[in-house]
Design a protein around this motif. Structure first.
Motif, mmCIF file in Angstrom:
data_model
loop_
_atom_site.group_PDB
_atom_site.id
_atom_site.type_symbol
_atom_site.label_atom_id
_atom_site.label_comp_id
_atom_site.label_asym_id
_atom_site.label_seq_id
_atom_site.Cartn_x
_atom_site.Cartn_y
_atom_site.Cartn_z
ATOM 1 N N THR A 1 60.478 7.756 37.652
ATOM 2 C CA THR A 1 61.078 6.634 38.380
ATOM 3 C C THR A 1 61.061 5.389 37.505
ATOM 4 N N LYS A 2 59.957 5.154 36.823
ATOM 5 C CA LYS A 2 59.853 4.023 35.913
ATOM 6 C C LYS A 2 60.878 4.136 34.783
ATOM 7 N N THR A 3 61.012 5.328 34.216
ATOM 8 C CA THR A 3 61.982 5.548 33.149
ATOM 9 C C THR A 3 63.395 5.229 33.625
ATOM 10 N N MET A 4 63.733 5.682 34.828
ATOM 11 C CA MET A 4 65.073 5.415 35.366
ATOM 12 C C MET A 4 65.282 3.925 35.641
ATOM 13 N N MET A 5 64.260 3.270 36.181
ATOM 14 C CA MET A 5 64.379 1.836 36.459
ATOM 15 C C MET A 5 64.561 1.048 35.159
ATOM 16 N N LEU A 6 63.817 1.406 34.124
ATOM 17 C CA LEU A 6 63.955 0.719 32.838
ATOM 18 C C LEU A 6 65.325 0.978 32.218
ATOM 19 N N ALA A 7 65.851 2.182 32.396
ATOM 20 C CA ALA A 7 67.195 2.491 31.896
ATOM 21 C C ALA A 7 68.248 1.655 32.624
ATOM 22 N N MET A 8 68.066 1.469 33.930
ATOM 23 C CA MET A 8 68.996 0.620 34.687
ATOM 24 C C MET A 8 68.915 -0.815 34.199
ATOM 25 N N ALA A 9 67.710 -1.297 33.970
ATOM 26 C CA ALA A 9 67.540 -2.662 33.477
ATOM 27 C C ALA A 9 68.216 -2.817 32.124
ATOM 28 N N ASN A 10 68.027 -1.851 31.263
ATOM 29 C CA ASN A 10 68.641 -1.882 29.945
ATOM 30 C C ASN A 10 70.168 -1.888 30.055
#
Length: 137
Positions: free
Chosen positions: A98-107
């Motif tokens: 979930t953290k990985t996906m959230m960081l990808a969205m932020a990026n």
């Protein structure tokens, strides 16, 4: 659903706030863990994966995909969460992905704010609500 203004800083700030992020992820994990065994099976996660409606709509219009194609997509998404290939997802795996996906969205968003339609209980909505609470204080 609601229309919200969102940018990468809002998402990054939410992910970095361990109390807010971990609490939200634990609540979602607990909701999905129907048998309360501390793991998410494919069947338990399938409801969540389907709710994303990644491929069932195209610019808001419902489309139809072949069931086998859709199943392959869901299988692939589940495997992203199941880091140890055990056939089930524990809380740490769920939180990390979930953290990985959230960081990808932020990026992907970058620093310019955008308007997005967000589900009421989504992690992105929780990030916006957290940011609004900070601004109001």
């Amino acid at each position: 659903m609601s229309v919200e203004v969102l940018d990468s800083v809002t998402i990054l700030s939410f992910v970095e706030d361990e109390e807010a992020f971990n609490g939200s992820v634990l609540a979602r994990f607990s909701d999905l863990d129907l048998d309360r065994d501390g793991f998410l099976t494919y069947e338990e996660m399938l409801k969540e994966l389907r709710s994303l409606r990644l491929f069932e709509t195209h610019f808001g219009i419902d489309t139809t995909l072949e069931p086998t194609e859709l199943r392959r997509v869901y299988d692939s998404l589940f495997m992203l969460f199941d880091h140890d290939s055990s056939g089930k997802v524990d809380f740490q795996e769920f939180k990390q992905e979930t953290k990985t996906m959230m960081l990808a969205m932020a990026n992907g968003l970058g620093f310019l704010p955008v308007q997005m339609v967000l589900e009421e209980d989504s992690f992105l909505k929780k990030a916006v609500e957290r940011e609004l609470t900070k601004v109001a204080a």
